[in-house]
Design a protein around this motif. Structure first.
Motif, short mmCIF file in Angstrom:
data_model
loop_
_atom_site.label_atom_id
_atom_site.label_comp_id
_atom_site.label_asym_id
_atom_site.label_seq_id
_atom_site.Cartn_x
_atom_site.Cartn_y
_atom_site.Cartn_z
N ASN A 123 0.83 -1.20 0.00
CA ASN A 123 0.00 0.00 0.00
C ASN A 123 0.87 1.26 0.00
O ASN A 123 2.03 1.22 0.43
CB ASN A 123 -0.90 0.05 1.25
CG ASN A 123 -1.88 -1.09 1.32
OD1 ASN A 123 -2.99 -1.00 0.81
ND2 ASN A 123 -1.48 -2.16 1.97
N THR A 124 0.29 2.35 -0.47
CA THR A 124 0.90 3.66 -0.23
C THR A 124 0.43 4.11 1.15
O THR A 124 -0.76 4.34 1.36
CB THR A 124 0.46 4.69 -1.28
OG1 THR A 124 0.81 4.22 -2.58
CG2 THR A 124 1.14 6.02 -1.03
N VAL A 125 1.36 4.18 2.08
CA VAL A 125 1.02 4.48 3.46
C VAL A 125 1.31 5.94 3.76
O VAL A 125 2.44 6.42 3.57
CB VAL A 125 1.80 3.58 4.43
CG1 VAL A 125 1.51 3.98 5.88
CG2 VAL A 125 1.44 2.11 4.20
N TYR A 126 0.30 6.63 4.20
CA TYR A 126 0.44 7.99 4.73
C TYR A 126 0.22 7.91 6.24
O TYR A 126 -0.65 7.18 6.71
CB TYR A 126 -0.60 8.93 4.12
CG TYR A 126 -0.46 9.17 2.65
CD1 TYR A 126 0.23 10.29 2.16
CD2 TYR A 126 -1.04 8.30 1.72
CE1 TYR A 126 0.35 10.52 0.80
CE2 TYR A 126 -0.92 8.53 0.35
CZ TYR A 126 -0.22 9.63 -0.10
OH TYR A 126 -0.11 9.86 -1.45
N ALA A 127 1.00 8.66 6.99
CA ALA A 127 0.80 8.78 8.43
C ALA A 127 0.95 10.25 8.78
O ALA A 127 1.90 10.91 8.35
CB ALA A 127 1.79 7.93 9.21
N VAL A 128 0.03 10.77 9.55
CA VAL A 128 -0.04 12.21 9.80
C VAL A 128 0.05 12.49 11.29
O VAL A 128 -0.42 11.70 12.12
CB VAL A 128 -1.34 12.79 9.20
CG1 VAL A 128 -2.57 12.25 9.93
CG2 VAL A 128 -1.35 14.31 9.21
N ASP A 129 0.69 13.60 11.64
CA ASP A 129 0.61 14.14 13.00
C ASP A 129 -0.55 15.12 13.03
O ASP A 129 -0.52 16.15 12.34
CB ASP A 129 1.89 14.90 13.36
CG ASP A 129 3.08 14.00 13.64
OD1 ASP A 129 2.88 12.79 13.83
OD2 ASP A 129 4.22 14.52 13.65
N LEU A 130 -1.58 14.80 13.80
CA LEU A 130 -2.70 15.73 13.91
C LEU A 130 -2.22 17.06 14.47
O LEU A 130 -1.24 17.12 15.23
CB LEU A 130 -3.78 15.15 14.83
CG LEU A 130 -4.52 13.91 14.30
CD1 LEU A 130 -5.47 13.38 15.37
CD2 LEU A 130 -5.29 14.23 13.01
N LEU A 131 -2.90 18.12 14.10
CA LEU A 131 -2.57 19.44 14.62
C LEU A 131 -2.56 19.40 16.15
O LEU A 131 -3.48 18.87 16.79
CB LEU A 131 -3.60 20.46 14.12
CG LEU A 131 -3.19 21.92 14.15
CD1 LEU A 131 -2.09 22.18 13.13
CD2 LEU A 131 -4.39 22.81 13.86
N GLY A 132 -1.49 19.93 16.75
CA GLY A 132 -1.36 19.92 18.20
C GLY A 132 -0.52 18.79 18.74
O GLY A 132 -0.22 18.76 19.94
N PHE A 133 -0.10 17.87 17.86
CA PHE A 133 0.65 16.70 18.30
C PHE A 133 1.85 16.45 17.41
O PHE A 133 1.94 16.95 16.30
CB PHE A 133 -0.26 15.46 18.33
CG PHE A 133 -1.46 15.62 19.22
CD1 PHE A 133 -1.30 15.66 20.60
CD2 PHE A 133 -2.73 15.74 18.69
CE1 PHE A 133 -2.39 15.82 21.42
CE2 PHE A 133 -3.83 15.90 19.51
CZ PHE A 133 -3.67 15.94 20.88
#
Length: 376
Positions: A123-133
């Motif tokens: 898969n194309t994996v995206y992982a994000v830091d939510l705003l504030g973290f």
């Protein structure tokens, strides 16, 4: 910071809200930002996410053998996306159908360290830091809400991924994914994976339960005290000490071997950055957001629910756990698997058990026509 709310959270974790949804995202997407107009967001840039991860890596021992990605590897994959003038840290890895990983309260995309490598093989994996973290911006005076994080997720799919995506969330990240999926009207979300979904952002997510009614005065007092900066700062500083963090993490993980020094630094590193205290207080004392119990019936896409049966925050015998455990009998699009001996963060606690259920489910998802996604 995921652990920083533990003592506050334990008083209400087994009781979650079934209150009706009162705000729709499409009513808010054009609204003004929830921080004072005098705030000046920092410029767009790449290096900060890498700095935060490298700081965590330098403070920890070597990653365990079952870790799929080292923090240094994750750091090299980081970049930033500017959302409403604020920087959001994320990574992308692999090729194939897109998957977006959304962490829980106080964690960051590094909390998926044991999953990114495995998932990116197909898969194309995206992982994000939510705003504030994590390494994302933590604007002064910002009011964090579940709806804001859901809007961020939908805009990320719209502007960055640009393809129908499977959302995978843990804890509060699961709830943000539920809100986003329920509000997506343009087929941006093609599947939903929920790992021990939270019932709300904080202690205000309650039901009409006599036990919680007895605790309400105490919970209100805690909220009041946390809004006193000197008290909040002292509590925050004490809880984020390494030994305290490790003790708290050990209490929420079923597999104690997974609580290594690297995990402690993944949580502690971002908690030392500017704005982390304000994000913590805003999240704990703010509105709980929409209830997953109210939103799940609206979701028609395939849903996989994975639940650690040793979770002290959202136990399977609590209101939210009971609701999710009954969903497969009511909705054919929902599959549920209980994970024995696993705590609140199954993906890091026992990644092997999560991958055993998640990978076949992803592989069996029906293909979908990819809609045109407008750039905004």
């Amino acid at each position: 910071m995921a652990a920083l709310a533990a003592h506050h959270h334990r008083a209400f974790s087994s009781i979650s809200s079934a209150t009706p949804r009162t705000h729709l995202l499409h009513h808010r997407r054009s609204s003004s930002l929830p921080f004072p107009s005098s705030s000046s967001p920092p410029p767009h840039g790449r290096p900060r996410g890498a700095r935060v991860l490298r700081h965590a890596s330098s403070g920890s021992s070597a990653a365990p053998a079952n870790s799929s990605s080292s923090l240094e590897e994750l750091a090299r994959s980081c970049t930033t996306w500017t959302w409403r003038g604020m920087r959001v840290n994320y990574l992308v890895r692999g090729e194939g159908p897109p998957v977006l990983l959304v962490h829980g309260f106080g964690a960051s995309m590094a909390h998926w360290r044991r999953n990114i490598g495995v998932l990116s093989e197909s898969n194309t994996v995206y992982a994000v830091d939510l705003l504030g973290f994590g390494a994302s911006d933590k604007p002064a005076g910002f009011s964090y809400t579940m709806e804001i994080w859901a809007e961020l997720i939908l805009d990320f799919l719209d502007e960055v991924v640009k393809r129908p995506t499977v959302l995978v969330g843990n804890s509060v990240g699961s709830l943000a994914c539920v809100i986003a999926a329920s509000d997506s009207t343009r087929d941006l979300v093609r599947g939903l994976v929920l790992l021990n979904c939270s019932g709300g952002m904080n202690n205000k997510a309650i039901v009409d339960d006599w036990r919680i009614k007895l605790l309400l005065p105490l919970l209100w007092l805690i909220d009041f005290l946390l809004k006193q900066r000197r008290i909040a700062s002292a509590l925050f500083g004490r809880v984020k000490e390494r030994h305290n963090l490790k003790d708290i993490l050990l209490s929420v993980y079923g597999n104690k071997d997974a609580v290594d020094d690297e995990l402690v630094e993944i949580i502690r590193g971002p908690a030392d950055t500017e704005g982390a205290l304000d994000a913590f207080v805003s999240t704990v004392t703010g509105p709980p957001g929409p209830s997953p119990i109210a939103l799940m019936p609206e979701i028609k896409i395939p849903v996989l629910v994975l639940w650690g049966d040793q979770d002290p925050f959202t136990p399977i015998d609590g209101p939210v756990g009971k609701y999710f455990s009954g969903l497969p009998s009511e909705f054919p699009n929902v599959s549920l698997h209980m994970l024995e001996g696993v705590g609140h963060c199954p993906h890091d606690d026992r990644p092997d058990l999560v991958h055993e259920k998640l990978l076949p489910w992803l592989g069996n998802l029906p293909s979908t026509a990819e809609p045109e996604v407008a750039l905004t």
